[in-house]
Scaffold this motif. Structure first.
Motif, PDB file in Angstrom:
ATOM      1  N   ALA A  18       0.828  -1.216   0.000  1.00 37.00           N
ATOM      2  CA  ALA A  18       0.000   0.000   0.000  1.00 37.00           C
ATOM      3  C   ALA A  18       0.858   1.260   0.000  1.00 37.00           C
ATOM      4  O   ALA A  18       0.557   2.220  -0.720  1.00 37.00           O
ATOM      5  CB  ALA A  18      -0.936  -0.005   1.208  1.00 37.00           C
ATOM      6  N   GLU A  37      10.837   3.186   5.231  1.00 36.98           N
ATOM      7  CA  GLU A  37      10.639   1.731   5.273  1.00 36.98           C
ATOM      8  C   GLU A  37      11.673   1.087   6.197  1.00 36.98           C
ATOM      9  O   GLU A  37      12.868   1.353   6.078  1.00 36.98           O
ATOM     10  CB  GLU A  37      10.742   1.160   3.841  1.00 36.98           C
ATOM     11  N   ARG A  39      12.713  -2.024   6.378  1.00 34.48           N
ATOM     12  CA  ARG A  39      13.667  -2.968   5.768  1.00 34.48           C
ATOM     13  C   ARG A  39      14.569  -2.271   4.764  1.00 34.48           C
ATOM     14  O   ARG A  39      14.346  -1.121   4.400  1.00 34.48           O
ATOM     15  CB  ARG A  39      12.896  -4.088   5.076  1.00 34.48           C
ATOM     16  N   ALA A  56      -3.237 -13.317  -4.627  1.00 34.36           N
ATOM     17  CA  ALA A  56      -4.224 -13.233  -5.695  1.00 34.36           C
ATOM     18  C   ALA A  56      -4.581 -11.771  -5.913  1.00 34.36           C
ATOM     19  O   ALA A  56      -4.988 -11.081  -4.987  1.00 34.36           O
ATOM     20  CB  ALA A  56      -5.465 -14.033  -5.327  1.00 34.36           C
ATOM     21  N   ARG A 111       4.826 -11.806  -4.488  1.00 32.58           N
ATOM     22  CA  ARG A 111       4.861 -10.648  -3.583  1.00 32.58           C
ATOM     23  C   ARG A 111       6.149  -9.830  -3.720  1.00 32.58           C
ATOM     24  O   ARG A 111       6.115  -8.604  -3.767  1.00 32.58           O
ATOM     25  CB  ARG A 111       4.691 -11.113  -2.136  1.00 32.58           C
ATOM     26  N   LEU A 135      10.050   3.346  11.949  1.00 34.01           N
ATOM     27  CA  LEU A 135       9.424   4.359  12.801  1.00 34.01           C
ATOM     28  C   LEU A 135       9.522   3.911  14.247  1.00 34.01           C
ATOM     29  O   LEU A 135       9.196   2.777  14.589  1.00 34.01           O
ATOM     30  CB  LEU A 135       7.939   4.533  12.441  1.00 34.01           C
ATOM     31  N   SER A 172       3.571   0.345  13.738  1.00 31.39           N
ATOM     32  CA  SER A 172       4.165   1.160  14.808  1.00 31.39           C
ATOM     33  C   SER A 172       3.453   2.494  14.910  1.00 31.39           C
ATOM     34  O   SER A 172       3.354   3.066  15.999  1.00 31.39           O
ATOM     35  CB  SER A 172       5.640   1.446  14.526  1.00 31.39           C
ATOM     36  N   ASP A 306      -3.415  -2.959   5.901  1.00 32.19           N
ATOM     37  CA  ASP A 306      -3.421  -3.860   7.055  1.00 32.19           C
ATOM     38  C   ASP A 306      -3.278  -3.124   8.386  1.00 32.19           C
ATOM     39  O   ASP A 306      -3.747  -3.601   9.414  1.00 32.19           O
ATOM     40  CB  ASP A 306      -2.275  -4.881   6.938  1.00 32.19           C
ATOM     41  N   GLY A 318      -7.003  -8.766   0.950  1.00 37.16           N
ATOM     42  CA  GLY A 318      -6.311  -7.819   1.833  1.00 37.16           C
ATOM     43  C   GLY A 318      -5.541  -6.763   1.056  1.00 37.16           C
ATOM     44  O   GLY A 318      -5.671  -5.562   1.309  1.00 37.16           O
ATOM     45  N   MET A 319      -4.736  -7.206   0.091  1.00 38.90           N
ATOM     46  CA  MET A 319      -3.970  -6.270  -0.737  1.00 38.90           C
ATOM     47  C   MET A 319      -4.906  -5.482  -1.648  1.00 38.90           C
ATOM     48  O   MET A 319      -4.737  -4.263  -1.823  1.00 38.90           O
ATOM     49  CB  MET A 319      -2.965  -7.045  -1.580  1.00 38.90           C
TER      50      MET A 319
HETATM   51  P1  FAD Z   1       2.406  -4.792   4.224  1.00 37.91           P
HETATM   52  O1  FAD Z   1       2.404  -5.389   2.875  1.00 37.91           O
HETATM   53  O2  FAD Z   1       2.550  -5.664   5.404  1.00 37.91           O
HETATM   54  O3  FAD Z   1       3.538  -3.671   4.239  1.00 37.91           O
HETATM   55  C1  FAD Z   1       3.932  -3.014   5.424  1.00 37.91           C
HETATM   56  C2  FAD Z   1       5.312  -2.422   5.215  1.00 37.91           C
HETATM   57  O4  FAD Z   1       5.630  -1.593   6.318  1.00 37.91           O
HETATM   58  C3  FAD Z   1       6.415  -3.463   5.123  1.00 37.91           C
HETATM   59  O5  FAD Z   1       7.259  -3.179   4.038  1.00 37.91           O
HETATM   60  C4  FAD Z   1       7.123  -3.341   6.464  1.00 37.91           C
HETATM   61  O6  FAD Z   1       8.488  -3.705   6.403  1.00 37.91           O
HETATM   62  C5  FAD Z   1       6.949  -1.868   6.755  1.00 37.91           C
HETATM   63  N1  FAD Z   1       7.038  -1.535   8.186  1.00 37.91           N
HETATM   64  C6  FAD Z   1       6.546  -2.235   9.241  1.00 37.91           C
HETATM   65  N2  FAD Z   1       6.809  -1.602  10.392  1.00 37.91           N
HETATM   66  C7  FAD Z   1       7.481  -0.475  10.060  1.00 37.91           C
HETATM   67  C8  FAD Z   1       8.032   0.593  10.826  1.00 37.91           C
HETATM   68  N3  FAD Z   1       7.977   0.631  12.173  1.00 37.91           N
HETATM   69  N4  FAD Z   1       8.654   1.611  10.175  1.00 37.91           N
HETATM   70  C9  FAD Z   1       8.748   1.600   8.823  1.00 37.91           C
HETATM   71  N5  FAD Z   1       8.251   0.602   8.049  1.00 37.91           N
HETATM   72  C10 FAD Z   1       7.613  -0.416   8.665  1.00 37.91           C
HETATM   73  N6  FAD Z   1      -4.149 -10.200  -0.080  1.00 37.91           N
HETATM   74  C11 FAD Z   1      -4.668 -10.288  -1.328  1.00 37.91           C
HETATM   75  O7  FAD Z   1      -5.171  -9.303  -1.863  1.00 37.91           O
HETATM   76  N7  FAD Z   1      -4.634 -11.469  -2.017  1.00 37.91           N
HETATM   77  C12 FAD Z   1      -4.120 -12.603  -1.478  1.00 37.91           C
HETATM   78  O8  FAD Z   1      -4.124 -13.661  -2.122  1.00 37.91           O
HETATM   79  C13 FAD Z   1      -3.590 -12.556  -0.151  1.00 37.91           C
HETATM   80  N8  FAD Z   1      -3.075 -13.657   0.421  1.00 37.91           N
HETATM   81  C14 FAD Z   1      -2.556 -13.584   1.684  1.00 37.91           C
HETATM   82  C15 FAD Z   1      -2.050 -14.740   2.275  1.00 37.91           C
HETATM   83  C16 FAD Z   1      -1.554 -14.708   3.562  1.00 37.91           C
HETATM   84  C17 FAD Z   1      -1.036 -15.978   4.195  1.00 37.91           C
HETATM   85  C18 FAD Z   1      -1.547 -13.479   4.279  1.00 37.91           C
HETATM   86  C19 FAD Z   1      -1.014 -13.410   5.674  1.00 37.91           C
HETATM   87  C20 FAD Z   1      -2.041 -12.330   3.691  1.00 37.91           C
HETATM   88  C21 FAD Z   1      -2.558 -12.365   2.392  1.00 37.91           C
HETATM   89  N9  FAD Z   1      -3.083 -11.220   1.776  1.00 37.91           N
HETATM   90  C22 FAD Z   1      -3.619 -11.296   0.519  1.00 37.91           C
HETATM   91  C23 FAD Z   1      -3.128  -9.925   2.485  1.00 37.91           C
HETATM   92  C24 FAD Z   1      -1.996  -8.994   2.061  1.00 37.91           C
HETATM   93  O9  FAD Z   1      -0.755  -9.627   2.271  1.00 37.91           O
HETATM   94  C25 FAD Z   1      -2.043  -7.716   2.877  1.00 37.91           C
HETATM   95  O10 FAD Z   1      -3.360  -7.238   2.966  1.00 37.91           O
HETATM   96  C26 FAD Z   1      -1.153  -6.627   2.265  1.00 37.91           C
HETATM   97  O11 FAD Z   1       0.190  -7.041   2.292  1.00 37.91           O
HETATM   98  C27 FAD Z   1      -1.330  -5.322   3.011  1.00 37.91           C
HETATM   99  O12 FAD Z   1      -0.464  -4.351   2.493  1.00 37.91           O
HETATM  100  P2  FAD Z   1       0.132  -3.214   3.430  1.00 37.91           P
HETATM  101  O13 FAD Z   1       0.945  -2.376   2.540  1.00 37.91           O
HETATM  102  O14 FAD Z   1      -0.980  -2.624   4.217  1.00 37.91           O
HETATM  103  O15 FAD Z   1       1.045  -3.984   4.479  1.00 37.91           O
END
Ligand code: FAD
Length: 456
Positions: A18, A37, A39, A56, A111, A135, A172, A306, A318-319
């Motif tokens: 996101a 970020e 990482r 997916a 991913r 953060l 965080s 998330d 979720g994504m």
């Molecule tokens: P994330 O992708 O988790 O990204 C968060 C980022 O923030 C990371 O890069 C992390 O390193 C960084 N971060 C964390 N803490 C800090 C900090 N303190 N300071 C700076 N950076 C930080 N969704 C789908 O749409 N289709 C699917 O098929 C699907 N399958 C899934 C299967 C599994 C087993 C799981 C667990 C999830 C699945 N999802 C799926 C859900 C999807 O993975 C998440 O909804 C999506 O990754 C959310 O994106 P995000 O950017 O909110 O969070």
């Protein structure tokens, strides 16, 4: 009180899925975007040697990627999944299509590769990416945030106008906001967890099983699924309860896992040569739903993806939902110069929809693991297909609304409930569709279901 509020400047926490999409959308509209970020840069460190994990991607996600200019690059490495390939306990298989034809399919994306593509487009759009910056703390009154470099342990403090938390389920920023105000946070654990395993390519380098499907081995209280990767492997995910038999409490070692597969997943076992190794070395993932009552702290910070609404993965949304959040937030920020009002409108639009997909994701677990091989369910599905053909404007299957259209999730949930009641009612007492009175069926559909707007 810090900077002027209407300045087109924003600080994003997290360059995951996101964070990178939001940064691109805003930078493309001329915003000054800084992304921090935790990482390292995966384009430098590389995902090489790591495990392949896939997701997916459906229409909502693709829509956001098109707006961000990333759809073509992502689709170049995506593998089409036409439906569920159900593997019954007796070894039979059956492909249950998701939609009417190949225009209604979902896509398996890697991913790591996806994240790399999104970081590239964010940078090209002009966003500034700062890696190795976790953060750590926020002074919301002074608008200052501190980041720790996990490698050097150095702390850097920066000024911000507003923060966006795209830092995932363990956010965080959410924790920092919760120290200022009650976000109404509640986490519900599913009581089931998951483990990833791998099906490597065949000897000739090709896929070992049908590539254009999401494979499911439904076994009542538990299941396995497998999604294809473009490098001809499959990522298998085993979902089991945490307690009981079998569960992650009873299946503990690689040998236990082999015994479980021999008994319940016989046709999958020969496909996973490193079963014991994968089971013992890959972490067990917890599954939970995160509910918040509030997603923003005044004009200072807002959460999305998330960080705001983690969900169980059984609808594969979720994504996709997180990407839809990005489009909505970018629109509200662009339209409304009062930052607090923009955050409030974003939350008002997205929170009910997040709740709806969280619920549908929970319901889908039961459907996948327990219903896809059940006779009543199959008859209802057959009627659903007929009704979708006979009344394409009124009867749109819930899976279609969620995966192939952009109907708000809350509308999909509500219409889906009405449709399910109708299917149960119309098939009650029937063993096949041949005995239905179609005049009555059509009249009931017209009476109960309003047409759905074509652009949704
Ligand atoms: P994330 O992708 O988790 O990204 C968060 C980022 O923030 C990371 O890069 C992390 O390193 C960084 N971060 C964390 N803490 C800090 C900090 N303190 N300071 C700076 N950076 C930080 N969704 C789908 O749409 N289709 C699917 O098929 C699907 N399958 C899934 C299967 C599994 C087993 C799981 C667990 C999830 C699945 N999802 C799926 C859900 C999807 O993975 C998440 O909804 C999506 O990754 C959310 O994106 P995000 O950017 O909110 O969070």
């Amino acid at each position: 009180d810090g900077e002027p509020r209407n300045e087109r400047r924003i600080t994003v926490i997290g360059a995951g899925l996101a964070g990178a999409v939001l940064a691109t959308l805003l930078a493309n509209r001329g915003w000054q975007v800084d992304v921090y970020e935790k990482r390292g840069d995966p384009r430098v460190a590389g995902y090489a040697g790591g495990r392949s994990i896939n997701l997916a991607l459906a229409e909502r996600g693709r829509h956001a990627l098109r707006l961000a200019g990333g759809d073509d690059a992502v689709m170049a490495q995506a593998v089409m999944m036409r439906g569920r390939m159900v593997h019954f306990a007796d070894g039979r298989t059956d492909l249950q299509r998701y939609g009417r034809d190949d225009s209604e399919v979902i896509w398996s994306v890697h991913r790591g590769e996806l994240n790399v593509i999104l970081l590239d487009i964010a940078e090209r759009a002009g966003a500034r990416l700062h890696f190795d910056r976790a953060l750590e703390s926020v002074d919301f009154a002074a608008r200052r945030a501190s980041f720790r470099n996990p490698a050097s342990d150095e702390v850097e403090t920066v000024d911000f106008c507003s923060l966006v938390g795209a830092d995932g389920a363990g956010s965080s920023l959410r924790a920092a906001m919760a120290r200022e105000t009650d976000l109404g946070e509640r986490t519900e654990y599913l009581g089931h967890s998951y483990k990833e395993l791998e099906i490597p390519p065949a000897q000739d380098g090709d896929f070992r099983i049908e590539p254009n499907a999401l494979h499911i081995w439904p076994r009542g209280r538990y299941m396995c699924i497998a999604l294809p990767n473009d490098e001809h492997t499959f990522t298998v995910t085993l979902f089991l309860p945490n307690e009981g038999e079998p569960s992650f409490a009873s299946v503990r070692t690689g040998a236990d896992a082999r015994a479980l597969f021999e008994r319940d997943f016989g046709d999958a076992l020969p496909l996973i040569p490193r079963l014991e190794h994968d089971f013992e070395h890959n972490p067990t993932g917890l599954l939970a739903t995160l509910y918040l009552e509030r997603w923003h702290l005044r004009d200072r910070a807002v959460l999305l993806g998330d960080a705001a609404h983690a969900m169980v993965p059984f609808h594969g949304q979720g994504m996709n939902c997180a990407f839809e959040d990005c489009v909505a937030l970018a629109d509200h920020l662009d339209r409304e110069s009062d930052r607090e009002a923009a955050f409030a409108r974003f939350q008002a639009e997205r929170l009910p929809n997040a709740r709806a997909i969280q619920q549908m994701a929970l319901e889908n677990y039961l459907e996948m693991r327990d219903r896809v091989d059940d006779d009543d369910y199959l008859l209802q599905r057959a009627l659903e297909r007929q009704l979708a053909d006979r009344h394409p404007d009124r009867f749109v299957p819930r899976y279609t609304m969620v995966s192939f259209r952009r109907v708000p999730y809350a509308v999909a949930l509500e219409r889906g409930n009405a449709q399910r009641e109708l299917l149960v009612e119309l098939t009650r007492g029937h063993a096949s569709l041949d005995t239905l009175d179609w005049n009555r069926v059509d009249a009931v559909v017209r009476e109960r279901l309003e047409p759905l707007a074509a652009d949704l």
